[in-house]
Structure formats: C-alpha cells, structure tokens
Design an enzyme around this catalytic site. Sequence first.
Site, PDB file in Angstrom:
ATOM      1  N   GLY A   1       6.948  10.062  -1.652  1.00  0.00           N
ATOM      2  CA  GLY A   1       7.528   8.894  -2.315  1.00  0.00           C
ATOM      3  C   GLY A   1       6.687   7.641  -2.168  1.00  0.00           C
ATOM      4  N   HIS A   2       5.780   7.656  -1.195  1.00  0.00           N
ATOM      5  CA  HIS A   2       5.029   6.430  -0.882  1.00  0.00           C
ATOM      6  C   HIS A   2       3.536   6.756  -0.841  1.00  0.00           C
ATOM      7  CE1 HIS A   2       3.678   2.836   1.319  1.00  0.00           C
ATOM      8  NE2 HIS A   2       4.823   2.286   0.981  1.00  0.00           N
ATOM      9  N   PHE A   3       2.832   6.808  -1.975  1.00  0.00           N
ATOM     10  CA  PHE A   3       3.386   6.740  -3.316  1.00  0.00           C
ATOM     11  C   PHE A   3       3.010   8.025  -4.049  1.00  0.00           C
ATOM     12  CE2 PHE A   3       2.820   2.313  -2.100  1.00  0.00           C
ATOM     13  CZ  PHE A   3       4.026   1.743  -2.475  1.00  0.00           C
TER      14      PHE A   3
END
Lengths: 93, 157
Positions: free
Chosen positions: B37-39
């Site tokens: 999710g990051h990223f």
Amino acid sequence: MASTFDTVAGIISETCDIPRESITPESHAINDLGIDSLDFLDVAFAIDKAFGIKMPLEQWTSEVNEGKISSDNYFVLKGLCANIDALVAAKAA
Amino acid sequence: MRLEYFQMVDRVVALDPAGGTVRADCHVPEASPVFEGHFPGHPLLPGVLMIETLAQTGGWLLLARTRFARMVFLAQVREAKLRSFVAPGRALVASARLVHDGSGYAVMEGRLEADGKRVADAELTFRIVAFPTPDLRAQMLDAARRVGVAEEWWDAG
C-alpha cells in the site's frame, strides 16, 4: 532577574498558547488554565530545564491521588513556584 | 524489521543506560504487506515507521534505565524530519540520546541513518509508567532477548 512566577508564567504562556495576562499566582494549572497532561509534560520539561531541577511530579501526583495533600499545593501557580524555589534551594545547599 | 508486527529494531548494538545513549541495527525487509500500500509499485518505508523506529530504539534505553521496572510509551514527537526516502532492503542505524530524565517522563533525540547519511530525526517525549499488566512486562523481556538487550538490565522483579 525574573521572579520564579514570571518565568513559570512565561513558560506556560508560550508552551500552552495561553495569554500571559490571564495567568496569575492564584491560577490552577489544570482547573483554571486547562492545561492537559501532555501540555503539562512540556511545561515540566521547560521548568526543569529553566531551573536546573527535576520536579518530582510522580510523587506530587501520588500524594494528591491518595488525598494526602490538596492539588492546590502543587498546581496553583503560587504553590508550584514555592515548590520550585524549595527544589532550587535544596539543590544549591 | 518485521513491519507488520511493529518489530522495528533487529539488534541493539550499543547500550549505555548510565550515559543515556543507544544504537540499534534495523534492516528494512525486501518484502512486506506494508509496501503493497505504501506505495503500489513504488515501495517506501513509511515515515511514521521511521519515527516508530526511533521511538523503539529510545524505548529500549529507557526500559534498561528502569531495569524493566516500568513501561515507556511515546507521548510526543517534535521536530520530526523525514529527510530521505528509504527503500526496501536498506540497512538502517537508529540512535537515540537522552536529553532529559524527568519524573515520569523523558525526552530524547533520535536519529536514523542509512549508509552514514541521516534519513530522519526527531525529538521524542515518553511517559514512563507502571507496567499495565505483568504479561506486558513478560512480553517486553521476550522482545529484549530477541533484540539483544543484555540480561544485566533486566533485573527488576
């Protein structure tokens, strides 16, 4: 040389964004000035640094919580300043 | 580092409770769900986890100073600077220095480096309180063993 109260009031004003003129020796740091526990840590850090002391906050809090002493003794500013003066004197002795 | 378990410190490599300094090795994993999710497609160690790494490093010092008699909780972060991106696989060195040992609180300066270059720093304030449960103290001692905090600092009953 600034008095203990002037120094403490200045620290509280700057740290907690409270107008200096609203801070008096009779102000209770929590009940009157609304300083929360996190801001009080900042105030304590600044006071410890300014006076070269270590305020025994845990001992004071314990004494208040156990009903041994009124919170006014430590958290009304004139009481707080008297305790600071005593700590400074004890350190110098 | 096991990011998803908040295990940020791999090894405490220097610990001086009396002198108020600590240094730790922290290896950013090549893969972690965090990077999904990051990223997406551009994995970076989140800045908040850089701060957490500094907090845990400083926390080991404070725990050692109390000989694990008391727990420490991060209360405030000041002047946090995230100076560089940190990609998966980087070897980080986290260090912290005690600035002030107050009554029930402590202030520390933390610094995170990669290849000798500062990537993050911050001033951290901790509350130092009684362990809320005996089990948490036991868990912290297990973690201390894992990261190599010497047993000489564990002796509070």
